[in-house]
Design an enzyme around this catalytic site. Sequence first.
Site, PDB file in Angstrom:
ATOM      1  CG  ASP A  84      -1.703   1.235   1.244  1.00  0.00           C
ATOM      2  OD1 ASP A  84      -1.603   2.035   0.414  1.00  0.00           O
ATOM      3  OD2 ASP A  84      -2.484   1.144   2.275  1.00  0.00           O
ATOM      4  N   GLY A 138     -10.487   6.266 -12.024  1.00  0.00           N
ATOM      5  CA  GLY A 138     -11.436   5.476 -12.835  1.00  0.00           C
ATOM      6  C   GLY A 138     -12.039   6.522 -13.761  1.00  0.00           C
ATOM      7  CB  SER A 184      -5.367  13.471 -15.136  1.00  0.00           C
ATOM      8  OG  SER A 184      -6.287  13.695 -15.854  1.00  0.00           O
ATOM      9  CB  ALA A 185      -6.864  15.625 -19.797  1.00  0.00           C
ATOM     10  CE1 TYR A 225      -7.745  10.613 -11.357  1.00  0.00           C
ATOM     11  CE2 TYR A 225      -8.295  11.910 -13.153  1.00  0.00           C
ATOM     12  CZ  TYR A 225      -7.424  11.227 -12.645  1.00  0.00           C
ATOM     13  OH  TYR A 225      -6.600  10.351 -13.354  1.00  0.00           O
ATOM     14  CE  LYS A 271      -3.880  11.555 -11.477  1.00  0.00           C
ATOM     15  NZ  LYS A 271      -2.872  10.516 -11.277  1.00  0.00           N
ATOM     16  CD  GLU A 287     -17.134   0.672 -16.195  1.00  0.00           C
ATOM     17  OE1 GLU A 287     -16.523   0.028 -15.272  1.00  0.00           O
ATOM     18  OE2 GLU A 287     -18.307   0.356 -16.288  1.00  0.00           O
ATOM     19  CB  ALA A 291     -16.238   6.767 -23.009  1.00  0.00           C
TER      20      ALA A 291
HETATM   21  P1  NAD Z   1      -5.557   1.743 -13.018  1.00  0.00           P
HETATM   22  O1  NAD Z   1      -6.431   2.106 -12.278  1.00  0.00           O
HETATM   23  O2  NAD Z   1      -5.568   0.672 -14.206  1.00  0.00           O
HETATM   24  O3  NAD Z   1      -4.086   1.466 -12.537  1.00  0.00           O
HETATM   25  C1  NAD Z   1      -3.865   2.320 -11.062  1.00  0.00           C
HETATM   26  C2  NAD Z   1      -3.216   1.220 -10.271  1.00  0.00           C
HETATM   27  O4  NAD Z   1      -2.801   1.732  -8.812  1.00  0.00           O
HETATM   28  C3  NAD Z   1      -4.233   0.078  -9.789  1.00  0.00           C
HETATM   29  O5  NAD Z   1      -3.907  -1.273 -10.246  1.00  0.00           O
HETATM   30  C4  NAD Z   1      -4.462   0.260  -8.398  1.00  0.00           C
HETATM   31  O6  NAD Z   1      -4.633  -0.996  -7.807  1.00  0.00           O
HETATM   32  C5  NAD Z   1      -3.073   0.758  -7.993  1.00  0.00           C
HETATM   33  N1  NAD Z   1      -3.085   1.518  -6.699  1.00  0.00           N
HETATM   34  C6  NAD Z   1      -4.259   2.000  -6.264  1.00  0.00           C
HETATM   35  N2  NAD Z   1      -3.680   2.605  -4.843  1.00  0.00           N
HETATM   36  C7  NAD Z   1      -2.679   2.020  -4.586  1.00  0.00           C
HETATM   37  C8  NAD Z   1      -2.142   2.010  -3.369  1.00  0.00           C
HETATM   38  N3  NAD Z   1      -2.356   2.759  -2.372  1.00  0.00           N
HETATM   39  N4  NAD Z   1      -0.717   1.412  -3.489  1.00  0.00           N
HETATM   40  C9  NAD Z   1      -0.403   0.707  -4.487  1.00  0.00           C
HETATM   41  N5  NAD Z   1      -0.941   0.583  -5.728  1.00  0.00           N
HETATM   42  C10 NAD Z   1      -2.281   1.176  -5.662  1.00  0.00           C
HETATM   43  O7  NAD Z   1      -5.351   3.191 -13.852  1.00  0.00           O
HETATM   44  P2  NAD Z   1      -4.259   3.550 -15.243  1.00  0.00           P
HETATM   45  O8  NAD Z   1      -5.529   3.578 -16.080  1.00  0.00           O
HETATM   46  O9  NAD Z   1      -3.344   2.534 -15.284  1.00  0.00           O
HETATM   47  O10 NAD Z   1      -3.682   4.856 -14.567  1.00  0.00           O
HETATM   48  C11 NAD Z   1      -2.453   4.842 -14.323  1.00  0.00           C
HETATM   49  C12 NAD Z   1      -2.022   6.433 -13.664  1.00  0.00           C
HETATM   50  O11 NAD Z   1      -2.540   7.361 -15.181  1.00  0.00           O
HETATM   51  C13 NAD Z   1      -2.861   6.884 -12.805  1.00  0.00           C
HETATM   52  O12 NAD Z   1      -2.299   7.729 -11.922  1.00  0.00           O
HETATM   53  C14 NAD Z   1      -3.976   7.738 -13.420  1.00  0.00           C
HETATM   54  O13 NAD Z   1      -4.720   8.615 -12.702  1.00  0.00           O
HETATM   55  C15 NAD Z   1      -3.237   8.182 -14.532  1.00  0.00           C
HETATM   56  N6  NAD Z   1      -4.137   8.831 -15.856  1.00  0.00           N
HETATM   57  C16 NAD Z   1      -4.796   7.760 -16.325  1.00  0.00           C
HETATM   58  C17 NAD Z   1      -5.601   7.828 -17.497  1.00  0.00           C
HETATM   59  C18 NAD Z   1      -6.421   6.730 -18.311  1.00  0.00           C
HETATM   60  O14 NAD Z   1      -7.345   7.292 -19.112  1.00  0.00           O
HETATM   61  N7  NAD Z   1      -5.985   5.800 -18.106  1.00  0.00           N
HETATM   62  C19 NAD Z   1      -5.867   9.342 -17.852  1.00  0.00           C
HETATM   63  C20 NAD Z   1      -5.309  10.315 -17.175  1.00  0.00           C
HETATM   64  C21 NAD Z   1      -4.443   9.841 -15.952  1.00  0.00           C
HETATM   65  N1  GDD Z   2     -17.456   6.008 -18.497  1.00  0.00           N
HETATM   66  C1  GDD Z   2     -18.285   5.868 -19.291  1.00  0.00           C
HETATM   67  N2  GDD Z   2     -19.219   4.765 -19.532  1.00  0.00           N
HETATM   68  N3  GDD Z   2     -18.634   7.234 -19.901  1.00  0.00           N
HETATM   69  C2  GDD Z   2     -19.537   7.014 -20.595  1.00  0.00           C
HETATM   70  C3  GDD Z   2     -20.441   6.305 -21.143  1.00  0.00           C
HETATM   71  C4  GDD Z   2     -20.306   4.780 -20.394  1.00  0.00           C
HETATM   72  O1  GDD Z   2     -20.975   3.981 -20.415  1.00  0.00           O
HETATM   73  N4  GDD Z   2     -21.350   6.465 -21.912  1.00  0.00           N
HETATM   74  C5  GDD Z   2     -21.154   7.829 -22.232  1.00  0.00           C
HETATM   75  N5  GDD Z   2     -19.888   8.156 -21.501  1.00  0.00           N
HETATM   76  C6  GDD Z   2     -19.421   9.499 -21.463  1.00  0.00           C
HETATM   77  C7  GDD Z   2     -19.170  10.198 -20.072  1.00  0.00           C
HETATM   78  O2  GDD Z   2     -20.669  10.605 -19.649  1.00  0.00           O
HETATM   79  C8  GDD Z   2     -18.414  11.459 -20.416  1.00  0.00           C
HETATM   80  O3  GDD Z   2     -19.144  12.454 -20.939  1.00  0.00           O
HETATM   81  C9  GDD Z   2     -17.496  10.801 -21.575  1.00  0.00           C
HETATM   82  O4  GDD Z   2     -17.969   9.473 -22.021  1.00  0.00           O
HETATM   83  C10 GDD Z   2     -16.108  10.349 -21.202  1.00  0.00           C
HETATM   84  O5  GDD Z   2     -16.211   9.612 -20.016  1.00  0.00           O
HETATM   85  P1  GDD Z   2     -14.899   8.981 -19.268  1.00  0.00           P
HETATM   86  O6  GDD Z   2     -14.158   8.222 -20.434  1.00  0.00           O
HETATM   87  O7  GDD Z   2     -15.491   8.116 -18.001  1.00  0.00           O
HETATM   88  O8  GDD Z   2     -14.042  10.095 -18.604  1.00  0.00           O
HETATM   89  P2  GDD Z   2     -13.527  11.320 -19.087  1.00  0.00           P
HETATM   90  O9  GDD Z   2     -12.903  11.424 -20.484  1.00  0.00           O
HETATM   91  O10 GDD Z   2     -14.463  12.287 -18.776  1.00  0.00           O
HETATM   92  O11 GDD Z   2     -12.406  11.469 -17.957  1.00  0.00           O
HETATM   93  C11 GDD Z   2     -11.255  10.453 -18.001  1.00  0.00           C
HETATM   94  O12 GDD Z   2     -10.195  10.766 -18.583  1.00  0.00           O
HETATM   95  C12 GDD Z   2      -9.283  11.672 -17.863  1.00  0.00           C
HETATM   96  C13 GDD Z   2      -7.996  12.025 -18.808  1.00  0.00           C
HETATM   97  O13 GDD Z   2      -8.509  12.902 -20.034  1.00  0.00           O
HETATM   98  C14 GDD Z   2     -11.053   9.936 -16.765  1.00  0.00           C
HETATM   99  O14 GDD Z   2     -10.499   8.665 -16.607  1.00  0.00           O
HETATM  100  C15 GDD Z   2     -10.055  10.681 -15.932  1.00  0.00           C
HETATM  101  O15 GDD Z   2      -9.851   9.568 -14.729  1.00  0.00           O
HETATM  102  C16 GDD Z   2      -8.953  10.788 -16.776  1.00  0.00           C
HETATM  103  O16 GDD Z   2      -8.100  11.494 -15.947  1.00  0.00           O
END
Ligand code: NAD
Ligand code: GDD
Length: 340
Positions: free
Chosen positions: A57, A82, A121-122, A152, A156, A194, A196
């Site tokens: 952790d 997420g 993140s964006a 969130y 960041k 998850e 989009a």
């Molecule tokens: P993910 O949720 O798949 O992976 C994150 C991992 O961190 C998970 O496996 C989780 O168990 C682990 N974690 C959480 N709390 C923890 C703790 N206390 N100690 C150790 N591990 C821990 O997410 P991802 O999509 O792989 O994203 C990776 C990074 O990129 C994150 O910082 C996320 O905020 C950032 N990010 C991701 C996206 C995207 O679209 N995937 C967009 C912008 C930023």
């Molecule tokens: N998750 C999800 N599930 N989103 C949906 C769905 C669905 O079934 N249907 C429509 N959407 C729409 C959401 O309402 C949102 O307007 C758009 O799709 C994008 O949703 P997400 O992919 O969940 O997130 P995001 O783009 O708003 O933000 C994500 O991206 C950031 C970086 O650009 C998040 O994952 C953030 O955690 C991340 O940092």
Amino acid sequence: MTTKTQAILIAGAGGFIGGHLVKHFLSEGHSAIRAVDIKPIDEWYQAFPEADNRVRDLTERNACYEVMEGIGQVYNLAADMGGMGFIEAHKCDCMLSVLINTHLLMAARDCRPDRFMFSSSACVYAAEKQVSPDVTALREEDAYPAMAEDGYGWEKLFSERMCRHFMEDYGLETRVPRFHNVYGPNGTFDGGREKAPAAICRKVIQAKLSGKHEIEIWGDGEQTRSFMYIDDCLKGSRMIMESDVREPLNLGSDELVTINRLVDIVEDIAGIKLKRKYKTDAPTGVRGRNSDNARIKQLLGWAPSISLEWGLERTYRWIYDQMGPSRSMIGQSYGIEVAQ
Ligand code: NAD
Ligand code: GDD
């Protein structure tokens, strides 16, 4: 430049991007990968026995010091996060990820790795710049004056500044990509976290397999985003880490699409047309978001370029394999791949 024997710490290695990064380094012949995640290893999306896998952790200060020992480069991808469905309902959980980056930075300050990458993140960008579907793409300076995504995004933005000050005050070389929505195989596609692209693939596959030809879309479907395929994310993260760019840098696709267009593409891949139902009270986040890639092109001579159609095809196939007829049920948790 990292050598093949330099020890690399990947925090969040059990997750989507972290798992791909471990695989990427191992495939390049790196021999000292320390992979850390809070989840039990059998729940990691990808796990590789060649890596030094540790369940810790990382909100705990002592755990951060322990995993930092002997490390040359740190990729911090660990966060409690997420898609919109998660971050809108778990603001405290998202903000508590500040403990992970803070304790990792403190450990890095004392153990002196060459480089430290924080995955921003964006969601740091100011809300007022994202109010229209035909949004002007976001430049790095658009994060200020600040009004980040509640919970969130503020975590960041704060952690970005922590990185900057650890560099200024302690000489730690920090790097900060701002990821824009990343997708691909071996990611979360159900359970509530998850995003989009994976959610829409899952819903289309469910409709195809069940014969119930309708789909629920959050919002009116006219909100816009850009989506970056995982391979571009890995390549860009490596390039930023190896560069001398110390300021936060966009790492995202600039192919802007509506969510309706995203659904069109997935329907085409599936060879199906669905009746669309719009859930307008679902979490939608900002109205429009795109990545301005002028600075990354200027500084690195490169930007993400993998098309959404190409990336979604691969993502759809992977999710289909997890959910398809060869698997017994739809709607359970899948996605775990333990490499032998
Ligand atoms: P993910 O949720 O798949 O992976 C994150 C991992 O961190 C998970 O496996 C989780 O168990 C682990 N974690 C959480 N709390 C923890 C703790 N206390 N100690 C150790 N591990 C821990 O997410 P991802 O999509 O792989 O994203 C990776 C990074 O990129 C994150 O910082 C996320 O905020 C950032 N990010 C991701 C996206 C995207 O679209 N995937 C967009 C912008 C930023
Ligand atoms: N998750 C999800 N599930 N989103 C949906 C769905 C669905 O079934 N249907 C429509 N959407 C729409 C959401 O309402 C949102 O307007 C758009 O799709 C994008 O949703 P997400 O992919 O969940 O997130 P995001 O783009 O708003 O933000 C994500 O991206 C950031 C970086 O650009 C998040 O994952 C953030 O955690 C991340 O940092």
